[in-house]
Design a protein around this motif. Structure first.
Motif, PDB file in Angstrom:
ATOM      1  N   THR A  40      -6.077  -0.217  -7.425  1.00  0.00           N
ATOM      2  CA  THR A  40      -5.916  -0.559  -5.914  1.00  0.00           C
ATOM      3  C   THR A  40      -7.126  -0.030  -5.135  1.00  0.00           C
ATOM      4  O   THR A  40      -7.728   1.009  -5.641  1.00  0.00           O
ATOM      5  N   PRO A  41      -7.877  -0.501  -3.977  1.00  0.00           N
ATOM      6  CA  PRO A  41      -9.064   0.061  -3.390  1.00  0.00           C
ATOM      7  C   PRO A  41      -8.695   1.569  -2.955  1.00  0.00           C
ATOM      8  O   PRO A  41      -7.622   1.930  -2.833  1.00  0.00           O
ATOM      9  N   ALA A  42      -9.739   2.274  -2.906  1.00  0.00           N
ATOM     10  CA  ALA A  42      -9.969   3.578  -2.433  1.00  0.00           C
ATOM     11  C   ALA A  42      -8.977   3.890  -1.158  1.00  0.00           C
ATOM     12  O   ALA A  42      -8.437   4.759  -1.088  1.00  0.00           O
ATOM     13  N   ALA A  43      -9.313   2.765  -0.296  1.00  0.00           N
ATOM     14  CA  ALA A  43      -8.729   3.133   1.187  1.00  0.00           C
ATOM     15  C   ALA A  43      -7.220   2.947   1.214  1.00  0.00           C
ATOM     16  O   ALA A  43      -6.578   3.347   2.112  1.00  0.00           O
ATOM     17  N   LEU A  73       3.156   0.346  -2.835  1.00  0.00           N
ATOM     18  CA  LEU A  73       1.939  -0.393  -3.123  1.00  0.00           C
ATOM     19  C   LEU A  73       2.350  -1.964  -2.975  1.00  0.00           C
ATOM     20  O   LEU A  73       3.437  -2.400  -3.656  1.00  0.00           O
ATOM     21  N   MET A  74       1.656  -2.639  -2.003  1.00  0.00           N
ATOM     22  CA  MET A  74       2.089  -3.970  -1.818  1.00  0.00           C
ATOM     23  C   MET A  74       1.168  -4.843  -2.804  1.00  0.00           C
ATOM     24  O   MET A  74       0.276  -4.624  -3.183  1.00  0.00           O
ATOM     25  N   ILE A  75       1.683  -5.892  -2.888  1.00  0.00           N
ATOM     26  CA  ILE A  75       0.932  -6.991  -3.708  1.00  0.00           C
ATOM     27  C   ILE A  75      -0.341  -7.373  -3.420  1.00  0.00           C
ATOM     28  O   ILE A  75      -1.366  -7.409  -4.339  1.00  0.00           O
ATOM     29  N   PRO A  76      -0.792  -7.597  -1.900  1.00  0.00           N
ATOM     30  CA  PRO A  76      -2.093  -7.777  -1.771  1.00  0.00           C
ATOM     31  C   PRO A  76      -3.054  -6.576  -1.991  1.00  0.00           C
ATOM     32  O   PRO A  76      -4.217  -6.704  -2.022  1.00  0.00           O
ATOM     33  N   GLY A  77      -2.307  -5.380  -2.199  1.00  0.00           N
ATOM     34  CA  GLY A  77      -3.280  -4.260  -2.555  1.00  0.00           C
ATOM     35  C   GLY A  77      -3.476  -4.060  -4.114  1.00  0.00           C
ATOM     36  O   GLY A  77      -4.255  -3.002  -4.293  1.00  0.00           O
ATOM     37  N   VAL A  78      -3.144  -4.826  -4.926  1.00  0.00           N
ATOM     38  CA  VAL A  78      -3.354  -4.938  -6.283  1.00  0.00           C
ATOM     39  C   VAL A  78      -4.694  -5.519  -6.579  1.00  0.00           C
ATOM     40  O   VAL A  78      -4.819  -6.793  -6.364  1.00  0.00           O
ATOM     41  N   VAL A  79      -5.608  -4.671  -7.236  1.00  0.00           N
ATOM     42  CA  VAL A  79      -6.892  -5.718  -7.806  1.00  0.00           C
ATOM     43  C   VAL A  79      -6.773  -5.837  -9.104  1.00  0.00           C
ATOM     44  O   VAL A  79      -7.106  -7.170  -9.588  1.00  0.00           O
ATOM     45  N   GLN A  80      -6.369  -4.960 -10.131  1.00  0.00           N
ATOM     46  CA  GLN A  80      -6.109  -5.298 -11.345  1.00  0.00           C
ATOM     47  C   GLN A  80      -4.795  -4.826 -12.128  1.00  0.00           C
ATOM     48  O   GLN A  80      -4.385  -3.928 -11.378  1.00  0.00           O
ATOM     49  N   HIS A  81      -4.465  -5.296 -12.866  1.00  0.00           N
ATOM     50  CA  HIS A  81      -3.123  -4.712 -13.487  1.00  0.00           C
ATOM     51  C   HIS A  81      -3.085  -5.080 -15.171  1.00  0.00           C
ATOM     52  O   HIS A  81      -3.821  -6.118 -15.595  1.00  0.00           O
ATOM     53  N   ALA A  82      -2.396  -4.052 -15.782  1.00  0.00           N
ATOM     54  CA  ALA A  82      -2.202  -4.524 -17.275  1.00  0.00           C
ATOM     55  C   ALA A  82      -1.353  -5.634 -17.405  1.00  0.00           C
ATOM     56  O   ALA A  82      -0.611  -6.069 -16.652  1.00  0.00           O
ATOM     57  N   PRO A  83      -1.670  -6.284 -18.455  1.00  0.00           N
ATOM     58  CA  PRO A  83      -0.736  -7.867 -18.652  1.00  0.00           C
ATOM     59  C   PRO A  83       0.615  -7.393 -19.022  1.00  0.00           C
ATOM     60  O   PRO A  83       1.051  -6.282 -19.593  1.00  0.00           O
ATOM     61  N   SER A  84       1.431  -8.424 -18.819  1.00  0.00           N
ATOM     62  CA  SER A  84       2.900  -8.388 -19.345  1.00  0.00           C
ATOM     63  C   SER A  84       3.767  -7.152 -18.696  1.00  0.00           C
ATOM     64  O   SER A  84       4.317  -6.911 -19.511  1.00  0.00           O
ATOM     65  N   PRO A 116      -5.765  -1.827   3.255  1.00  0.00           N
ATOM     66  CA  PRO A 116      -7.092  -1.294   3.478  1.00  0.00           C
ATOM     67  C   PRO A 116      -8.168  -1.395   2.413  1.00  0.00           C
ATOM     68  O   PRO A 116      -7.335  -1.473   1.375  1.00  0.00           O
ATOM     69  N   PRO A 117      -9.054  -1.733   2.392  1.00  0.00           N
ATOM     70  CA  PRO A 117      -9.965  -2.474   1.415  1.00  0.00           C
ATOM     71  C   PRO A 117     -10.558  -1.227   0.677  1.00  0.00           C
ATOM     72  O   PRO A 117     -10.680   0.031   0.718  1.00  0.00           O
ATOM     73  N   GLU A 118     -11.207  -1.513  -0.558  1.00  0.00           N
ATOM     74  CA  GLU A 118     -11.867  -0.661  -1.412  1.00  0.00           C
ATOM     75  C   GLU A 118     -13.215  -0.305  -0.912  1.00  0.00           C
ATOM     76  O   GLU A 118     -13.537  -0.888  -0.050  1.00  0.00           O
ATOM     77  N   THR A 119     -13.726   1.003  -1.184  1.00  0.00           N
ATOM     78  CA  THR A 119     -14.959   1.152  -0.955  1.00  0.00           C
ATOM     79  C   THR A 119     -15.896   0.311  -2.048  1.00  0.00           C
ATOM     80  O   THR A 119     -15.621   0.337  -3.090  1.00  0.00           O
ATOM     81  N   SER A 120     -17.069   0.166  -1.648  1.00  0.00           N
ATOM     82  CA  SER A 120     -17.952  -0.764  -2.351  1.00  0.00           C
ATOM     83  C   SER A 120     -18.345   0.331  -3.539  1.00  0.00           C
ATOM     84  O   SER A 120     -18.456  -0.344  -4.795  1.00  0.00           O
ATOM     85  N   ASN A 121     -18.965   1.399  -3.204  1.00  0.00           N
ATOM     86  CA  ASN A 121     -19.299   2.088  -4.257  1.00  0.00           C
ATOM     87  C   ASN A 121     -18.617   3.672  -4.124  1.00  0.00           C
ATOM     88  O   ASN A 121     -19.399   4.730  -4.799  1.00  0.00           O
TER      89      ASN A 121
END
Length: 587
Positions: free
Chosen positions: A100-103, A114-125, A235-240
């Motif tokens: 999830t993003p840093a923010a 953790l809400m669904i829109p806040g998930v960027v990556q997840h492990a499969p299955s 809240p979004p992630e930080t770019s770097n």
């Protein structure tokens, strides 16, 4: 779950060898990837402590000898064994992860799920109710994933997360970095981002390679799913890891607006409106920004100047178009033609406001700090501070001076009394230097008093403070400690402050050592027992190394604040407590 301090915290007790073996068998059964010979996660000397959460849920935490919680269970009976953030830092691959993003991390630390829109990556299955770790997302190519910062259970299957427009909770968060369970341990710096094997088709394949597979329609089955987070939900992630884009700042300000509508503005009476735009922004939006730090905190200020709107008017009109609030232009004054933008109402029943998850804000932190200061002040008023008086007795070369001044040579004198006596002698013998009145001429009596076998310098004049200091150096030090309802204790010698020092012992483990507390009517056993209870950490008592007398109390972890608060609560004035952190890391 652990956003508030634990209640009914019992004294930690070492596990019996048989119980430790059973726990280890249980760990190996639940997590087969842990080799049975691994002693790191169920070490010798493991402690257990029972607790209740602020919701009165019972649980058991298993602590390492240094006080770090490694595992915990919830509910009556054995319950599910859940690894803590400390354990996941040792074994990052122990649980499948979502990033999830840093923010978003401060929102999770504040107690939100953790809400669904806040998930960027997840492990499969991933399955519903499955234990997972939550990591900070790192943008850019490669297979780097941040260290685990939270533990939770899946609220739904991972396939459902990828549905377009899907909203709701993705993970029920159980425990996070910097929550009250984490604070039981020694803390420490967050580990660096790690390489996760098996991200692509082959171990070490980076995100660019994985993207090329996706373009061919051949995404590896074991690759983590990557999702674009919805900007208007979390809240979004930080770019770097150090800066925020204007769109990211806008998203954070919008989240702060949702927080303020849900928690404050919805409770205001209608008569509180209209509110001018600048007051609305400074009083309600800015204080509602997330407060918690993250491993790679953004350096960009979260304010309207750094947002994509650039102006407060544009930001508020955008919120009005979404149906979050209602605006109106009104004249500044009766004579002026200029108009001010005012907020005439908010809409707490808006779907985004109802779906918003509360988090700890800057205002919450300020209020908590103010309440803590009030409690400390109240405690100080309840506890009668020890009265500590440093004094000196005429001795050897200084005896003649006190005899000549007609004063007792067996009495004890404070520094103020010595200075007053010295000033009387100076005035009666006209010793003020006529050329510079800040200097005192040294007569034969003062010269003989201040001289010594090793120092035969001829003194003609000295400043008053230096003269007083040298006279005190020739006297014998004593001190007097008075405690309410007890006879004053008078002892010979200089009184040293209580020493509270954090050091690294046994490799990388930080410990806090307390010494020189005996003159303040405190015992080693009492301090050890109180600190064991307050800090939920192991304590020990031993003689001070290199000294013939005196004991030292050792408590696991960096506990300067806890030790200081305990000493002050027992009447020790703060100026008589010296603390320092020699661990080489920030407190």
């Amino acid at each position: 779950m652990f956003k508030k301090p634990l209640g009914s915290l019992k004294t930690s007790a070492p596990l019996r060898s048989s119980d430790r073996r059973k726990l280890k068998q249980r760990v190996v059964q639940l997590f087969p990837e842990i080799p049975p010979e691994d002693e790191q996660l169920v070490p010798d000397g493991l402690l257990s402590v029972k607790f209740n959460t602020h919701l009165e849920e019972p649980g058991i935490a298993y602590l390492a000898p240094n006080g770090d919680p490694l595992w915990f269970t919830m509910g009556k009976g054995s319950g599910d064994l859940i690894p803590t953030v400390y354990t996941l830092w040792k074994r990052p691959n122990l649980l499948p992860f979502l990033s999830t993003p840093a923010a978003v991390i401060p929102v999770l630390v504040g107690g939100a799920d953790l809400m669904i829109p806040g998930v960027v990556q997840h492990a499969p299955s991933l399955r519903p109710d499955q234990l997972v770790s939550i990591t900070q997302y790192y943008a850019g190519p490669g297979t780097k994933v941040g260290p685990p910062l939270a533990v939770g259970r899946m609220a739904l299957a991972s396939d459902d997360i990828r549905e377009d427009g899907k909203k709701g909770k993705a993970v029920f968060v159980l425990h996070t970095w910097k929550d009250c369970l984490w604070e039981l341990g020694t803390g420490g710096d967050v580990p660096e981002a790690i390489e996760i094997p098996g991200v692509g088709e082959k171990e070490g394949e980076d995100l660019e390679d994985r993207d090329s597979h996706e373009g061919d329609g051949a995404k590896p089955s074991n690759a983590p799913e990557t999702i674009t987070p919805a900007v208007d939900e979390t809240p979004p992630e930080t770019s770097n890891g150090t800066t925020l884009s204007p769109q990211e700042v806008t998203s954070l300000l919008r989240t702060s607006l949702l927080q303020s509508i849900l928690t404050i503005l919805s409770k205001l009476p209608p008569s509180s409106f209209p509110i001018t735009a600048t007051i609305f922004y400074s009083t309600y939006i800015l204080p509602s920004r997330p407060s918690c730090s993250v491993p790679n905190p953004p350096t960009t200020p979260i304010d309207i100047k750094n947002s994509s709107h650039k102006s407060l008017t544009s930001f508020l009109k955008s919120a009005e178009k979404e149906g979050l609030l209602k605006l109106k232009d009104q004249k500044s004054t009766a004579k002026s033609k200029a108009t001010d933008l005012v907020i005439t109402g908010v809409f707490p029943q808006h779907v985004d406001v109802l779906a918003h998850q509360r988090y700890t804000t800057l205002k919450d932190v300020e209020n908590k700090k103010a309440r803590q200061e009030e409690r400390e002040e109240s405690e100080r008023k309840k506890v009668k501070e020890m009265e500590i008086r440093e004094c000196w007795k005429p001795w050897q070369g200084s005896v003649g001076f006190f005899q000549s001044a007609g004063e007792s040579t067996s009495s004890l004198y404070t520094l103020a009394e010595i200075k007053a006596l010295l000033n009387g002698y100076i005035n009666s013998h006209n010793l003020v230097n006529p050329n510079d009145q800040s200097y005192i001429n040294i007569d034969a009596l003062l010269s003989s008093t201040l001289s010594s076998k090793t120092n035969t310098e001829t003194l003609e004049f000295l400043k008053r403070d230096e003269l007083a200091r040298r006279l005190v150096d020739k006297m014998q030090a004593w001190y007097e400690i008075s405690v309410e309802s007890k006879e004053p204790m008078v002892k010979k010698g200089s009184l040293n402050p209580i020493s509270v020092i954090v050091k690294i012992r046994q490799g990388r483990k930080a410990s806090t050592l307390i010494t020189n507390f005996e003159p303040y009517l405190l015992t080693a056993d009492f301090l050890a027992e109180e600190l064991r209870r307050i800090c939920a950490s192991a304590t020990s008592v031993s003689p001070v190394q290199g000294k013939t007398s005196g004991m030292e109390v050792l408590v696991q972890g960096k506990q300067i604040q806890a030790v200081t608060e305990l000493l002050v609560s027992k009447g020790v004035p703060k100026k008589w407590i010296e603390s320092s952190d020699l661990s080489g890391k920030k407190k």
